[in-house]
Design an enzyme around this catalytic site. Sequence first.
Site, PDB file in Angstrom:
ATOM      1  N   CYS A 293       0.831  -1.215   0.000  1.00 17.65           N
ATOM      2  CA  CYS A 293       0.000   0.000   0.000  1.00 17.65           C
ATOM      3  C   CYS A 293       0.862   1.260   0.000  1.00 17.65           C
ATOM      4  O   CYS A 293       0.464   2.292  -0.547  1.00 17.65           O
ATOM      5  CB  CYS A 293      -0.953   0.008   1.188  1.00 17.65           C
ATOM      6  SG  CYS A 293      -0.112  -0.146   2.781  1.00 17.65           S
TER       7      CYS A 293
ATOM      8  N   HIS B 146      -1.405   1.254   7.481  1.00 17.74           N
ATOM      9  CA  HIS B 146      -1.862   1.171   6.098  1.00 17.74           C
ATOM     10  C   HIS B 146      -1.720   2.560   5.475  1.00 17.74           C
ATOM     11  O   HIS B 146      -1.723   3.572   6.178  1.00 17.74           O
ATOM     12  CB  HIS B 146      -3.329   0.723   6.112  1.00 17.74           C
ATOM     13  CG  HIS B 146      -3.916   0.469   4.759  1.00 17.74           C
ATOM     14  ND1 HIS B 146      -3.330  -0.372   3.834  1.00 17.74           N
ATOM     15  CD2 HIS B 146      -5.046   0.957   4.165  1.00 17.74           C
ATOM     16  CE1 HIS B 146      -4.079  -0.392   2.741  1.00 17.74           C
ATOM     17  NE2 HIS B 146      -5.112   0.412   2.917  1.00 17.74           N
TER      18      HIS B 146
END
Length: 367
Positions: free
Chosen positions: A32, A311
């Site tokens: 990510c 994330h």
Amino acid sequence: MGATGSKLEKTLGEQFPEGERYFGLENFGNTCYCNSVLQALYFCVPFRDQLLEYYDNKKSVIEADENLLTCLADLFSQICSQKKKTGIVSPRRFVQRVKKENELFRSYMHQDAHEFLNFLLNELVDILEKECNNAKSSPEGLSSLDKVANGSDNSLANGVKKEPLVTWVHKSFQGILTNETRCLRCETVSARDETFFDLSLDIEQNSSITSCLKNFSSTETLNAEDKFFCDKCCSLQEAQKRMKIKKPPNVLVMHLKRFKYVEQLGRNKKLSYRVVFPLELKLNNTIEDSDIEYSLFSVVVHVGSGPNHGHYVSLVKSHNHWLFYDDEHVEIIDESTMQTFFGSAQEYSSHTDHGYILFYESHTSTS
């Protein structure tokens, strides 16, 4: 995929920008950090256009060897040439190349998006500079490859001595800082210039980008053991030091230093401070020409409470719409949602989505 695509298309309806593509990127296990930066760069339109122009020129010049630049150009080309308006693209070749080039990104551990952006831009510049240097030994390849590396509007300086190579990556992201030191005894000012692709800013609770930039260029007094050696006085003297932006870049990238080493804990801690970033920014107090104005077009957001896990997602502005990119998932968001990514006013908060890297484009580069 079809449902997500059709939902986004239905939301935009006739407002869907002509020729634009909104594609999520597949995650290959903690990639990510890479996906969020790629989306920010894809929606940096001057950079995207130059990269695709490079790709077209490169294909017509020679059979290109695969490198990080050709993999990135191929990925962007793949996205913008899709028949569908929305969907998912796999950046597998690009991610494999990143891992091949830098062992830091080979593990499946959480990586830092800012470190990745730095690595990527510097690697692209290295490739372009090598191509230009190699072309010097091949007269017939020089004109075509010089255009490829520099973009279509760069030429030899006076035909005599070539200036340091300015690639199209430099033209988008590079700015110049001046480090000024004034001796408090003789008042002599010495200045040293340095280039930058992004600014790393210290942050404070309940602050703003403007105040962070003010602190960045604030005057610091050098005294006691930090005295400055003045060439004119030929001795150590008390001095005042200041950093200011001499030449602002077309695309101003700012990295908020949200991860700080805390000695008592013996590790890095995430600072969830609330830092307001405006949609329109004026560079006052940090630059000689303070008339320059910037517009926010992308934010890489870190989601999570600590530096070693979490994330990354990205927010991008495209044709007056804000979009939220979370790997494969893409949705349109309201502009007012942006303030939810400023950070938390309280030290401990369940909300952990914080703006981490900000991308601003100058009005001159869009006009």
